[in-house]
Design an enzyme around this catalytic site. Structure first.
Site, PDB file in Angstrom:
ATOM      1  N   GLU A   9       0.798  -1.226   0.000  1.00  0.00           N
ATOM      2  CA  GLU A   9       0.000   0.000   0.000  1.00  0.00           C
ATOM      3  C   GLU A   9       0.830   1.275   0.000  1.00  0.00           C
ATOM      4  O   GLU A   9       0.495   2.246  -0.670  1.00  0.00           O
ATOM      5  CB  GLU A   9      -0.958   0.015   1.202  1.00  0.00           C
ATOM      6  CG  GLU A   9      -2.122  -0.939   1.061  1.00  0.00           C
ATOM      7  CD  GLU A   9      -3.110  -0.800   2.188  1.00  0.00           C
ATOM      8  OE1 GLU A   9      -3.383   0.345   2.603  1.00  0.00           O
ATOM      9  OE2 GLU A   9      -3.612  -1.838   2.668  1.00  0.00           O
ATOM     10  N   ASP A  85      -2.501  -4.336   3.492  1.00  0.00           N
ATOM     11  CA  ASP A  85      -2.603  -4.470   4.950  1.00  0.00           C
ATOM     12  C   ASP A  85      -3.454  -5.662   5.384  1.00  0.00           C
ATOM     13  O   ASP A  85      -4.405  -6.055   4.689  1.00  0.00           O
ATOM     14  CB  ASP A  85      -3.185  -3.183   5.552  1.00  0.00           C
ATOM     15  CG  ASP A  85      -2.167  -2.052   5.564  1.00  0.00           C
ATOM     16  OD1 ASP A  85      -0.973  -2.331   5.352  1.00  0.00           O
ATOM     17  OD2 ASP A  85      -2.559  -0.897   5.782  1.00  0.00           O
ATOM     18  N   ASP A  87      -6.072  -6.470   7.067  1.00  0.00           N
ATOM     19  CA  ASP A  87      -7.411  -6.266   7.624  1.00  0.00           C
ATOM     20  C   ASP A  87      -8.411  -6.226   6.478  1.00  0.00           C
ATOM     21  O   ASP A  87      -8.055  -6.436   5.318  1.00  0.00           O
ATOM     22  CB  ASP A  87      -7.467  -4.978   8.461  1.00  0.00           C
ATOM     23  CG  ASP A  87      -7.008  -3.747   7.683  1.00  0.00           C
ATOM     24  OD1 ASP A  87      -6.929  -3.817   6.443  1.00  0.00           O
ATOM     25  OD2 ASP A  87      -6.725  -2.718   8.318  1.00  0.00           O
ATOM     26  N   GLU A  89      -9.996  -3.774   5.098  1.00  0.00           N
ATOM     27  CA  GLU A  89      -9.714  -2.710   4.136  1.00  0.00           C
ATOM     28  C   GLU A  89      -8.585  -3.147   3.198  1.00  0.00           C
ATOM     29  O   GLU A  89      -8.644  -2.938   1.984  1.00  0.00           O
ATOM     30  CB  GLU A  89      -9.330  -1.430   4.879  1.00  0.00           C
ATOM     31  CG  GLU A  89      -9.592  -0.148   4.117  1.00  0.00           C
ATOM     32  CD  GLU A  89     -11.064   0.175   3.989  1.00  0.00           C
ATOM     33  OE1 GLU A  89     -11.437   0.822   2.996  1.00  0.00           O
ATOM     34  OE2 GLU A  89     -11.850  -0.240   4.867  1.00  0.00           O
ATOM     35  N   TYR A 294       1.269  -4.459  13.329  1.00  0.00           N
ATOM     36  CA  TYR A 294       0.195  -3.691  12.685  1.00  0.00           C
ATOM     37  C   TYR A 294      -0.646  -2.972  13.732  1.00  0.00           C
ATOM     38  O   TYR A 294      -1.045  -3.555  14.744  1.00  0.00           O
ATOM     39  CB  TYR A 294      -0.674  -4.620  11.856  1.00  0.00           C
ATOM     40  CG  TYR A 294      -1.622  -3.903  10.934  1.00  0.00           C
ATOM     41  CD1 TYR A 294      -1.153  -2.946  10.048  1.00  0.00           C
ATOM     42  CD2 TYR A 294      -2.983  -4.181  10.949  1.00  0.00           C
ATOM     43  CE1 TYR A 294      -2.011  -2.282   9.192  1.00  0.00           C
ATOM     44  CE2 TYR A 294      -3.852  -3.528  10.094  1.00  0.00           C
ATOM     45  CZ  TYR A 294      -3.361  -2.580   9.219  1.00  0.00           C
ATOM     46  OH  TYR A 294      -4.220  -1.915   8.374  1.00  0.00           O
ATOM     47  N   ARG A 296      -3.642  -1.467  13.555  1.00  0.00           N
ATOM     48  CA  ARG A 296      -5.114  -1.492  13.538  1.00  0.00           C
ATOM     49  C   ARG A 296      -5.572  -2.875  13.962  1.00  0.00           C
ATOM     50  O   ARG A 296      -5.638  -3.807  13.160  1.00  0.00           O
ATOM     51  CB  ARG A 296      -5.642  -1.124  12.151  1.00  0.00           C
ATOM     52  CG  ARG A 296      -5.347   0.317  11.777  1.00  0.00           C
ATOM     53  CD  ARG A 296      -5.998   0.719  10.461  1.00  0.00           C
ATOM     54  NE  ARG A 296      -5.715   2.120  10.161  1.00  0.00           N
ATOM     55  CZ  ARG A 296      -4.692   2.548   9.442  1.00  0.00           C
ATOM     56  NH1 ARG A 296      -3.838   1.663   8.938  1.00  0.00           N
ATOM     57  NH2 ARG A 296      -4.501   3.830   9.215  1.00  0.00           N
ATOM     58  N   HIS A 339      -5.474 -10.423  14.034  1.00  0.00           N
ATOM     59  CA  HIS A 339      -4.029 -10.442  14.239  1.00  0.00           C
ATOM     60  C   HIS A 339      -3.708  -9.976  15.643  1.00  0.00           C
ATOM     61  O   HIS A 339      -4.595  -9.733  16.449  1.00  0.00           O
ATOM     62  CB  HIS A 339      -3.304  -9.600  13.195  1.00  0.00           C
ATOM     63  CG  HIS A 339      -4.109  -8.447  12.680  1.00  0.00           C
ATOM     64  ND1 HIS A 339      -4.316  -7.300  13.393  1.00  0.00           N
ATOM     65  CD2 HIS A 339      -4.783  -8.301  11.513  1.00  0.00           C
ATOM     66  CE1 HIS A 339      -5.069  -6.470  12.685  1.00  0.00           C
ATOM     67  NE2 HIS A 339      -5.366  -7.046  11.548  1.00  0.00           N
TER      68      HIS A 339
END
Length: 705
Positions: A9, A85, A87, A89, A294, A296, A339
Site C-alpha cells: 500500500e 494491509d 485487515d 480494508e 500492525y 489497527r 491479528h
C-alpha cells in the site's frame, strides 16, 4: 528472466520490503485504494439499487497514471503477490487491484504479515492464499452502507438545516456528545459536607454513625455532629490485606489512542500517523525494519514467539521472580482477533537503543508501546493495604493507606501509572488504643455535573458501546470538528448550535437508525458477512427498505431552517441579505432569490491614499500580477497616474511635483508619475535584470563595471 511483483500500500513499506526480498522481486505501491464507488446513478450513490445493489467502481481521481504503471509492472512480471494491509480494508484493496489489473487466478496470490521484519515477511510467502471474498464483501457492504447513509442524510441536512453532513457512525458519536451536554444542562448541583480529623501523621474522614453510612446535607448538621465529638479517638480496627496490582494487557488501537491522548497529549490522528511510520519501517544503523506490529487491531493476543522471547528477556534482565503470565480476556462480539496486539517486533530493540533514529514523538510513542507489552508479561505488583477505623462517640472515621511490597511489572511501567500510595504509621507500636486529633473540621462540597467527553473518553465510550471500528475513531472525531458540529475547549468536546440542531433533527426522523443499538447491531452483521454467515445483499435490502422511506418522508415534512439575516439590505431590490451555504462554505446573498441574484462580494475595498493630482479620481493601493504593491488612480484607464512609492498630499517646494514616502528596498524608484505601461515594463525589466545579475556572466560583468 522477469521478476516477481509484490504490491503493497505505501511507498515507505515497499522500500523496506524490497531490501528483504532481493533482486528477484520488484516491490511497488498502490498508494492505498485505487478505486472507489462512482458518484453516478440514483442519488449519485454509485450503486445500482434495483440490480441487487450492484456497486459501480471507478479509478480514483489522479490515479489513472499509477494504475497504468501497475498494469505495465504486471505485464513485465512472472507472478504477482498482493501484500496489502492485514485487515478488511487491505483485503478489499487487494481485490480491487486483482480486478482492475486483470490478474489471472493462476498467476497471483495474497500474502499478509502483521509486522515488517525480514523473517516474518519471508515466511509470509509460505502461507500465500487466495483473496478472502467474505472479507471483501464485508468491507464492500460497509462502504455502500456509509455511502447511502452519508449521501442521503447529508443532502437532507444541507437542504433543511445548517449541517453539512451526517453519517452512520459520525452522527451516533455526535449524539453521545449532545446527550452528555443535555445531561449537564439538566444537572442540579447539591451541597454536602465532610468532616475530617487531622492527626500528626495522617488524617481520617467521617464515614459512618453506629456503622451505618452517614450523609451530611446542611451546615447545621455538620456543626451539630462536630459538637458531639471530642479530640480523643479510639482505634477500633486495623485491617491489613495484601492485594495484587495487575499489569494491563498490551495495546489495541483504541487503548493506544486513549493513552497517547492522556499521557502524551497526542490527538488520535497524530497517534495513528506516528504508529503507521513505526510499523512501516525505520532506518536503523544496519537495517530498515518495522518497529511495531500492525497498529489497527482489536485483539490483545501475542504470538508464541514474542512471549517466549520476552520471558527470556525478563529472566535475564530482572530475574525469575519477575516472570508473569499472558493476559487473556473474554472475546467480545465486536473483537475480530484477526491479528496480534500492538507490540514491538523485537523485545531486544529497546527504546533507548533506537532513540537516535526516531523523532521525539516517535520515541515517546514507541516507548509507551514497548513498555506496555513488556509489562503485560511481568508478574503482578504486590501492595499491602491498611485500613484504620477510629471511633469517636459512635461516629466512625476511616483512613486507608497502601505500601508497595513488590514492584513486579512496575519495575518497567512505573512512569506510566499514577502512584497513589499513602503510608500510614505502624499502629502496632502504639502503647494505647486512644489517640488525640490535632483538629476536627468540616468542609462544604458541591456535587459536580457529568464530565464532558475528552477525545480519550469518547474513544473509550465508542469502543465500549461497539460503535464503528477502532481504526476509524480518529477520522470520525476529526470530521465532527471539521464540520463545526463540536468545539474543543480545554480538550473537552462542546456541541455547537449546528451540532445540536443536526442531532435533534436526525432523532426526530431517524431515531430507529441513528442510535447506539442499531449501529452496534450493524457492526455485528458486518462481522457475520466476513465469517460467511450472512449474505450482504440481504443486509443491504433490509436496511434500504427501512431507511429510504424515512428519508423521503423527512424531505417532505422536515421544516427548512430560515437563513440567518445579516441586518443589511440588498442594493438591487432592498430585500434582506442572508447568509447562505454552499459546498464551498458560507456566502451572503439576497433573500429574494431567484428573482434577485445579487451576491455580496467578499473582496475588501482598496486602501485609499489621497486625491489624484492629475484628475478627480483617488489614488489607491494596487498590486501587480507578481503581487508587488504600487499606487495608481481609480480612474484608470482614463488616468494613467502610477508610482512605486506611496504618495502624500504635499508637493515639492522646488518643482511642484508630488512627494512620496521612499521605499528603500527599491533602487532608482520613480518619484514622478509614470504611464501604467511604463510601470509594468519597469517591473518586468527589474525581474529579468535580477536574474541576469545572479548568473555567472552577470557577476563577471558587474565586477568589471
Amino acid at each position: 528472466m522477469s521478476k516477481k511483483l509484490v504490491i503493497v500500500e505505501s511507498p515507505s513499506k515497499s522500500k523496506t520490503i524490497e531490501k528483504y526480498l532481493g533482486k528477484d522481486y520488484k516491490v511497488v505501491s498502490s498508494l492505498g485504494h485505487i478505486r472507489d464507488l462512482s458518484t453516478t446513478g440514483k442519488y449519485g450513490l454509485g450503486i445500482d439499487i434495483e440490480n441487487n445493489f450492484q456497486p459501480k467502481y471507478e479509478i480514483i481521481k489522479g490515479k489513472k497514471k499509477l494504475v497504468n504503471e501497475l498494469k505495465k509492472d504486471v505485464k513485465d512480471s512472472s507472478f504477482v503477490y498482493l501484500a496489502t494491509d492485514p485487515d478488511r480494508e487491505g483485503e478489499a484493496i487487494s481485490w480491487h487491484l486483482y480486478d482492475t489489473l486483470g490478474l489471472s487466478k493462476d498467476k497471483y496470490q495474497r500474502i499478509v504479515f502483521n509486522e515488517i521484519t525480514k523473517d516474518v515477511v519471508l515466511s509470509s510467502f509460505a502461507k500465500a492464499r487466495d483473496i478472502d471474498e467474505n472479507l471483501v464483501k464485508s468491507q464492500e457492504t460497509r462502504r455502500m452502507l456509509d455511502r447511502i447513509i452519508g449521501f442521503r442524510l447529508s443532502k437532507l441536512m444541507q437542504s433543511k438545516t445548517g449541517g453539512k453532513s451526517a453519517g452512520r457512525v459520525q452522527s451516533v458519536a455526535l449524539k453521545l456528545i449532545v446527550d452528555k451536554e443535555k445531561e449537564i444542562e439538566k444537572f442540579i448541583p447539591e451541597n454536602y459536607y465532610e468532616i475530617d480529623a487531622m492527626f500528626s501523621e495522617f488524617s481520617a474522614k467521617l464515614d459512618t454513625y453506629n456503622h451505618k453510612k452517614i450523609e451530611i446535607k446542611t451546615e447545621f448538621e455538620a456543626k451539630e455532629i462536630l459538637s458531639k465529638l471530642s479530640k480523643a479517638f479510639t482505634i477500633e480496627k486495623v485491617e491489613k490485606q495484601e492485594k495484587a496490582r495487575k499489569a494491563k494487557p498490551p495495546y489495541i488501537t483504541s487503548t493506544l489512542q486513549q493513552d497517547a491522548s492522556t499521557k502524551l497529549n497526542f490527538t488520535g490522528k497524530k497517534t495513528m500517523m506516528l504508529a503507521q511510520k513505526l510499523y512501516e519501517g525505520i532506518s536503523l544503523k544496519d537495517e530498515t525494519v518495522g518497529l511495531i506490529t500492525y497498529m489497527r487491531t482489536d485483539s490483545i493476543r501475542l504470538s508464541e514467539e514474542f512471549i517466549k522471547a520476552t520471558y527470556g528477556y525478563i529472566r535475564n534482565n530482572y530475574g525469575e521472580n519477575y516472570l508473569g503470565y499472558v493476559k487473556i480476556t473474554k472475546k467480545s462480539e465486536n473483537v475480530q482477533d484477526a491479528h496480534e496486539a500492538i507490540r514491538p517486533t523485537s523485545i531486544n530493540r529497546t527504546p533507548e537503543s533506537v532513540k537516535e533514529y526516531l523523532t521525539t514523538d516517535e520515541y515517546k510513542l514507541y516507548s509507551m508501546i514497548y513498555y506496555r507489552a513488556l509489562a503485560s508479561l511481568m508478574k503482578d505488583a504486590k501492595v499491602e493495604v491498611t485500613t484504620i477505623t477510629l471511633d469517636n462517640n459512635n461516629y466512625q472515621f476511616k483512613t486507608t493507606g497502601s505500601v508497595l511490597i513488590f514492584d513486579g511489572y512496575l519495575k518497567v511501567y512505573n512512569d506510566y501509572e499514577e502512584n497513589n500510595d499513602k503510608i500510614l504509621p505502624d499502629f502496632s507500636t502504639y502503647k494505647t488504643k486512644v489517640i488525640a486529633a490535632n483538629d476536627i473540621t468540616y468542609t462544604m462540597h458541591t456535587t459536580k455535573p457529568p464530565a464532558r467527553y475528552t477525545e480519550s473518553k469518547l474513544i473509550k465510550e465508542m469502543e465500549t458501546l461497539g460503535i464503528g471500528r477502532p481504526s476509524t475513531y480518529a477520522t470520525t472525531i476529526g470530521i465532527l470538528s471539521e464540520r463545526n458540529y463540536v468545539k474543543i475547549i480545554d480538550k473537552k468536546f462542546y456541541p455547537t448550535e449546528v451540532g445540536i440542531e443536526t442531532t435533534e433533527k436526525l432523532q426526530e426522523y431517524f431515531k430507529d437508525i441513528i442510535n447506539v443499538d442499531y449501529t452496534r447491531e450493524m457492526e455485528n452483521d458486518l462481522d457475520k458477512i466476513a465469517e460467511g454467515q450472512l449474505n450482504n445483499t440481504t443486509l443491504l435490502s433490509r436496511f434500504y427498505n427501512e431507511f429510504e422511506p424515512k428519508v423521503k418522508s423527512a424531505f417532505e415534512k422536515m421544516e427548512k431552517k430560515p437563513p440567518e439575516k445579516t441586518g443589511e439590505l440588498c442594493p438591487n431590490c432592498q430585500s434582506p441579505l442572508v447568509i447562505k451555504q454552499s459546498r464551498y462554505g458560507t456566502f451572503v446573498a439576497c433573500s429574494n432569490y431567484p428573482e434577485c441574484k445579487y451576491i455580496k462580494s467578499e473582496k475588501e475595498a482598496p486602501r485609499e491614499i489621497m486625491k489624484c493630482p492629475n484628475c478627480d479620481g483617488t489614488i489607491i493601493e494596487k498590486k501587480t500580477k507578481r503581487g508587488k504593491i504600487f499606487y495608481g488612480c481609480s480612474n484608470y484607464p482614463k488616468c494613467n497616474f502610477a508610482t512605486w512609492d506611496e504618495p502624500i498630499e504635499e508637493k515639492c517646494p522646488e518643482c511642484g511635483s508630488i512627494l512620496v514616502k521612499k521605499n528603500k528596498k527599491i533602487k532608482n524608484s520613480l518619484l514622478l508619475s509614470l504611464s501604467r505601461k511604463s510601470l509594468i515594463f519597469f517591473d518586468s525589466f527589474k525581474y529579468v535584470y535580477s536574474i541576469f545579475l545572479r548568473s555567472n556572466i552577470g557577476t563577471y560583468l558587474s565586477t568589471i563595471i
